[in-house]
Motif scaffolding. Structure first.
Motif, PDB file in Angstrom:
ATOM      1  N   HIS A  53     -10.672   0.852 -13.112  1.00 45.60           N
ATOM      2  CA  HIS A  53     -10.377   0.365 -11.721  1.00 45.60           C
ATOM      3  C   HIS A  53      -8.736  -0.105 -11.655  1.00 45.60           C
ATOM      4  CE1 HIS A  53     -10.425  -3.585 -14.208  1.00 45.60           C
ATOM      5  NE2 HIS A  53     -11.341  -2.826 -14.693  1.00 45.60           N
ATOM      6  N   GLU A  70      -9.708  -4.243  -8.745  1.00 48.54           N
ATOM      7  CA  GLU A  70      -9.154  -3.639  -7.228  1.00 48.54           C
ATOM      8  C   GLU A  70      -9.256  -1.988  -7.048  1.00 48.54           C
ATOM      9  OE1 GLU A  70      -5.257  -6.710  -7.583  1.00 48.54           O
ATOM     10  OE2 GLU A  70      -4.869  -4.829  -7.809  1.00 48.54           O
ATOM     11  N   GLU A  71      -8.816  -1.458  -5.989  1.00 51.70           N
ATOM     12  CA  GLU A  71      -8.648  -0.319  -5.737  1.00 51.70           C
ATOM     13  C   GLU A  71      -7.493   0.367  -6.723  1.00 51.70           C
ATOM     14  OE1 GLU A  71      -9.301   1.395  -1.345  1.00 51.70           O
ATOM     15  OE2 GLU A  71      -8.227  -0.838  -1.277  1.00 51.70           O
ATOM     16  N   PRO A  72      -7.769   1.705  -7.255  1.00 54.35           N
ATOM     17  CA  PRO A  72      -8.926   2.507  -7.070  1.00 54.35           C
ATOM     18  C   PRO A  72      -9.691   2.456  -8.049  1.00 54.35           C
ATOM     19  CG  PRO A  72      -6.921   3.457  -8.133  1.00 54.35           C
ATOM     20  CD  PRO A  72      -6.446   2.046  -8.014  1.00 54.35           C
ATOM     21  N   THR A  73     -11.115   3.241  -7.613  1.00 55.55           N
ATOM     22  CA  THR A  73     -11.977   3.544  -8.913  1.00 55.55           C
ATOM     23  C   THR A  73     -11.294   4.737  -9.737  1.00 55.55           C
ATOM     24  OG1 THR A  73     -13.822   2.654  -7.499  1.00 55.55           O
ATOM     25  CG2 THR A  73     -14.357   4.372  -9.357  1.00 55.55           C
ATOM     26  N   ARG A 126       0.660  -1.169   0.054  1.00 57.30           N
ATOM     27  CA  ARG A 126      -0.018   0.107  -0.110  1.00 57.30           C
ATOM     28  C   ARG A 126       0.744   1.120   0.033  1.00 57.30           C
ATOM     29  NH1 ARG A 126      -5.700  -0.728  -0.400  1.00 57.30           N
ATOM     30  NH2 ARG A 126      -6.076  -3.083  -0.301  1.00 57.30           N
ATOM     31  N   LEU A 150      -3.621   3.138  -1.124  1.00 58.60           N
ATOM     32  CA  LEU A 150      -4.013   2.529  -2.396  1.00 58.60           C
ATOM     33  C   LEU A 150      -2.864   1.507  -2.860  1.00 58.60           C
ATOM     34  CD1 LEU A 150      -5.373   5.277  -4.647  1.00 58.60           C
ATOM     35  CD2 LEU A 150      -6.773   3.562  -3.272  1.00 58.60           C
TER      36      LEU A 150
END
Length: 288
Positions: free
Chosen positions: A208, A216-219, A37, A42
């Protein structure tokens, strides 16, 4: 992604379909190992993860090249699905959409007023159609996602201009990617260009994060305001996939539970790449 290795799909063309399976020796990815992360919380990929996504991206690009070589009037969308399915398996990959949350096919084929998630079937392409082919490949446990628009025979000027605008929207969104920038910068670059030309940007579906998992993250929104949103960090990997409509940005879902179409029946176009943010800018991981 929760799909059994032997879950079936239906491949073929027209009214003649054959039942096909994923070979039992092709494993789905183990998503228990997540990326690290960043400072904003993120996912940030390791060098090994980026190499894996890059390899999957190269295969995804080759599969879309295969489609480009074969697509033409008279081809059924189920045939396109079969081409990609068979070529993916032959290359040692797995078609990520097959069985994903129950999706019945190996790719998405979104035709004319379909915004996204069109399901390949016996529909035969005809001169004047525009179609998006969306391919996501898993290779050695890593996903890569890309899509292209195809013009079928001679198309109208308004259809061609829409497709060209959607491609430029993708290019402008990609150029906004750089460590230190914000996700709102991507959205504004796309929205400003599209709306200045009189088009609309779909809000209901987004880009995504991607890697060991499909989503996964992020949008990644394709509309927004510069200087807003989370900060982009080096080695984040995500898709940019703007959906641009001639008419309203609003969508509705068909009864199949997957396919989104424009609310007013107007044409829609989409292009997509998987990208990696770097200190200097961006790397397109699904480039040919």
């Amino acid at each position: 992604m929760n799909i059994g290795r032997n879950d079936p799909c239906w491949c073929g063309s027209g009214k003649k379909y054959k039942k096909c399976h994923l070979p039992s020796d092709l494993a789905r990815p183990d998503s228990s190992t997540n990326a690290g992360r960043g400072r904003g919380g993120l996912p940030v990929k390791t060098a090994g993860e980026i190499a894996g996504i890059r390899a999957a991206g190269s295969l995804t690009a080759r599969l879309l090249d295969l489609v480009a070589d074969r697509i033409r009037p008279g081809v059924a969308t189920a045939e396109i699905d079969s081409w990609v399915h068979e070529a993916t398996i032959a290359a040692g990959g797995v078609p990520a959409p097959l069985g994903y949350r129950g999706f019945p096919r190996s790719i998405c084929t979104s035709l004319n007023d379909q915004i996204c998630h069109g399901i390949p079937d016996g529909t035969v392409l005809k001169t004047g159609d525009i179609i998006n082919v969306d391919v996501t490949t898993i290779l050695d446990g890593f996903h890569a996602d890309a899509s292209r628009m195809f013009l079928i025979g001679a198309v109208s000027g308004k259809a061609r201009r829409l497709v060209e605008t959607a491609r430029e929207c993708l290019n402008r969104g990609i150029r906004a990617v750089k460590a230190g920038n914000r996700f709102g910068d991507i959205g504004q670059a796309i929205q400003e260009y599209a709306e200045n030309l009189g088009y609309s940007v779909v809000r209901d579906y987004t880009g995504h994060g991607i890697g060991r998992e499909f989503h996964e993250e992020p949008t990644v929104c394709h509309y927004g305001k510069k200087g807003t949103g989370l900060r982009i960090e080096a080695d984040m990997v995500f898709t940019i996939e703007p959906m641009i409509n001639i008419g309203t940005h609003k969508s509705r879902l068909l009864d199949n539970g997957w396919t989104a179409v424009t609310r007013d029946g107007s044409l829609s176009a989409q292009w997509e790449h998987t990208v990696r943010a770097t200190v200097r800018g961006v790397e397109i991981l699904t480039a040919t």
